[in-house]
Design a protein around this motif. Structure first.
Motif, short mmCIF file in Angstrom:
data_model
loop_
_atom_site.label_atom_id
_atom_site.label_comp_id
_atom_site.label_asym_id
_atom_site.label_seq_id
_atom_site.Cartn_x
_atom_site.Cartn_y
_atom_site.Cartn_z
N GLY A 68 -23.95 -10.75 -61.68
CA GLY A 68 -25.20 -10.65 -60.93
C GLY A 68 -25.02 -9.88 -59.63
O GLY A 68 -25.88 -9.06 -59.26
N ARG B 163 -29.72 -17.96 -63.66
CA ARG B 163 -29.24 -17.15 -62.54
C ARG B 163 -30.43 -16.64 -61.72
O ARG B 163 -31.43 -16.19 -62.28
N VAL C 214 -26.04 -19.54 -59.65
CA VAL C 214 -25.96 -19.83 -61.08
C VAL C 214 -25.92 -21.34 -61.26
O VAL C 214 -25.10 -22.04 -60.63
N ALA D 181 -22.09 -15.09 -62.13
CA ALA D 181 -22.43 -14.79 -60.73
C ALA D 181 -21.89 -13.42 -60.32
O ALA D 181 -22.58 -12.64 -59.66
N SER E 213 -35.90 -15.49 -62.12
CA SER E 213 -34.58 -15.92 -62.60
C SER E 213 -34.41 -15.40 -64.02
O SER E 213 -35.36 -14.95 -64.66
#
Length: 485
Positions: free
Chosen positions: A65, A108, A126, A62, A100
């Motif tokens: 990301g 994710r 996530v 995460a 995703s």
């Protein structure tokens, strides 16, 4: 009787054997129960450990990301599109791809939603299914802004007709070398004609038309540059021959009684003086004369009373100006083939060369100013004796690893120092009777003269606060305070 006795013994033996069997069965049952409990406990612990590891991995996915999304935002706000996206890392950069992305058992997605004109919310989700069980999720949220469109105008009024508010005389033989300002308290450095004269000054400019001198001290033969942060001023030193100090920390908490709180030697040769300085966070970035060894130093000032040199770099020539943006140091140098040097200083103990720029001409770069409002580097050059060589270069440094030159200008006089704000560029020039000049740089390809003032001597440094420009001048009247009409 004998027969009855024998039967009683057999019964007693049978009874004892049966009792023993029952006890064995009870013990085995207890062991089974205890064993099952231990097995369940161990299994549970292993499961908890596995889940904890998965949660830690999900957090990392995460966070990656979120950081990737910030990079997409920084690269191009228009590519920072609304909607739900996956992420792909290709050719050294992150991009949105599909809805995703999946890796190592984790799925994710990044959802971007509009908040305001220059703000968007980012939710990074996530998910994963441990051993076919129910789906687990972890989510991070943040608000990201279009920071390039959030700049605030620094200048007010009419700068096409600047005016001098007030001045300060530092005394006979004192030439101003550096200036900085905090909440209208002005700090200045100078080099004097005598070692016994003061070289650091504190001036109250609350009333710009009538600035008032407070404390002053003699720290060395002279001081070359300064940056003020909080209750300390950090200065580069022009040492006496008996000294080797190139960097000092001056306590300015009492305006009437400044004093040297700490000093360090960056190189042991007394012939080398401190030159340029910039402060960013907990570090001071300082240059010294090119003589022997490194010319660029990084000093940890997290404890101002115990400054420590933590890293250095050999430029191979004088570094005349320094500016810091993010984790990059921009250096204006005397190198003929690298007037601009960019160092990655993200690791202060190990600065790394990022790139260099060979600007046209052989005249030294004297100063560099990075304007975060337009992501440009403005570089002032020494006066060239060769016709056609330039004294001002403007570069796009939105990508610090690959500066792009936008324009260059030949003025016929050197630019000692400069400062950019909004669409204007303030320059300290070598032109007689017009030492202070302002240019309109809204169009880098068509820089136009805007206005100027006559000064008694060359300007050596600028500082800007609240629409007022404070200038250090190489004359007795060393501080000039300028504003718009």
């Amino acid at each position: 009787m004998a027969q009855a006795s024998i039967k009683k013994k057999c019964f007693r033996r049978t009874y004892l054997q049966g009792q023993l069997l029952i006890e064995v069965i009870v013990v085995l049952a207890i062991l089974a129960i205890v064993g099952s409990t231990i097995l369940l406990f161990v299994t549970s612990q292993l499961s908890d450990t596995s889940q904890s590891k998965k949660f830690s991995q999900a957090l990392l996915v995460a966070e990656e990301g979120m950081e990737a999304t910030r990079m997409i935002r920084d690269a191009d706000w228009d590519s920072f599109a609304l909607g739900t996206h996956g992420l792909a890392y290709e050719d050294g950069s992150w991009n949105f791809a599909s809805t995703s992305d999946t890796a190592n058992g984790f799925t994710r997605s990044v959802t971007v939603s509009q908040l305001f004109a220059n703000e968007r919310q980012v939710d990074v989700n996530v998910s994963w299914r441990p051993n076919g069980e129910r789906t687990l999720t972890h989510e991070l949220s943040s608000i990201l802004s279009n920071w390039r469109n959030l700049t605030v105008d620094l200048l007010l009024g009419d700068w096409s007709n600047p005016q001098t508010l007030g001045t300060i005389d530092l005394g006979a033989g004192a030439a101003g070398t550096g200036v900085d300002v905090q909440s209208k308290m002005v700090y200045m450095t100078s080099v004097a004609s005598s070692e016994a004269k003061e070289d650091f000054y504190v001036i109250d400019a609350s009333d710009g038309e009538h600035p008032v001198m407070h404390g002053s001290i003699d720290t060395s033969y002279g001081l070359n540059a300064l940056e003020a942060e909080g209750q300390y001023a950090y200065v580069t030193v022009y040492p006496k021959w008996s000294e080797t100090t190139q960097f000092q920390v001056i306590d300015i908490s009492d305006p009437d009684n400044p004093f040297v709180a700490a000093a360090i030697t960056l190189t042991g040769d007394g012939a080398q003086q401190g030159r340029a300085i910039a402060i960013s966070g907990s570090y001071a970035y300082v240059s010294v004369d090119a003589y022997a060894g490194d010319e660029f130093y990084i000093i940890d000032i997290s404890d101002p009373l115990n400054p420590t040199s933590v890293g250095s770099y050999d430029i191979g020539a004088n570094v005349n100006g320094i500016d810091i943006t993010d984790h990059y140091a921009y250096l204006a140098t005397a190198l003929n083939n690298a007037e601009l040097v960019v160092l990655d200083v993200s690791s202060p103990s190990h600065p790394v060369l990022e790139t260099t720029e060979d600007l046209s001409g052989s005249n030294d770069a004297l100063d560099v100013y990075i304007n975060p409002q337009d992501d440009r580097a403005y570089i002032g050059r020494a006066e060239s004796k060769t016709f056609g060589e330039v004294e001002l270069n403007i570069l796009d440094v939105s990508d610090p690893t690959t500066p792009i030159e936008r324009s260059e200008y030949d003025y016929g006089f050197g630019i000692q120092t400069l400062l950019a704000a909004d669409e204007l560029l303030f320059t300290a020039t070598g032109k007689a009777n017009l030492e202070f000049q302002i240019y309109n740089v809204s169009d880098a390809l068509n820089v136009a003269y805007y206005s100027g003032l006559n000064f008694p001597q060359v300007i050596t440094d600028f500082a800007l606060e609240d629409n007022v420009v404070y200038s250090a001048v190489r004359s007795n009247d060393a501080l000039r305070i300028i504003t718009s009409q």
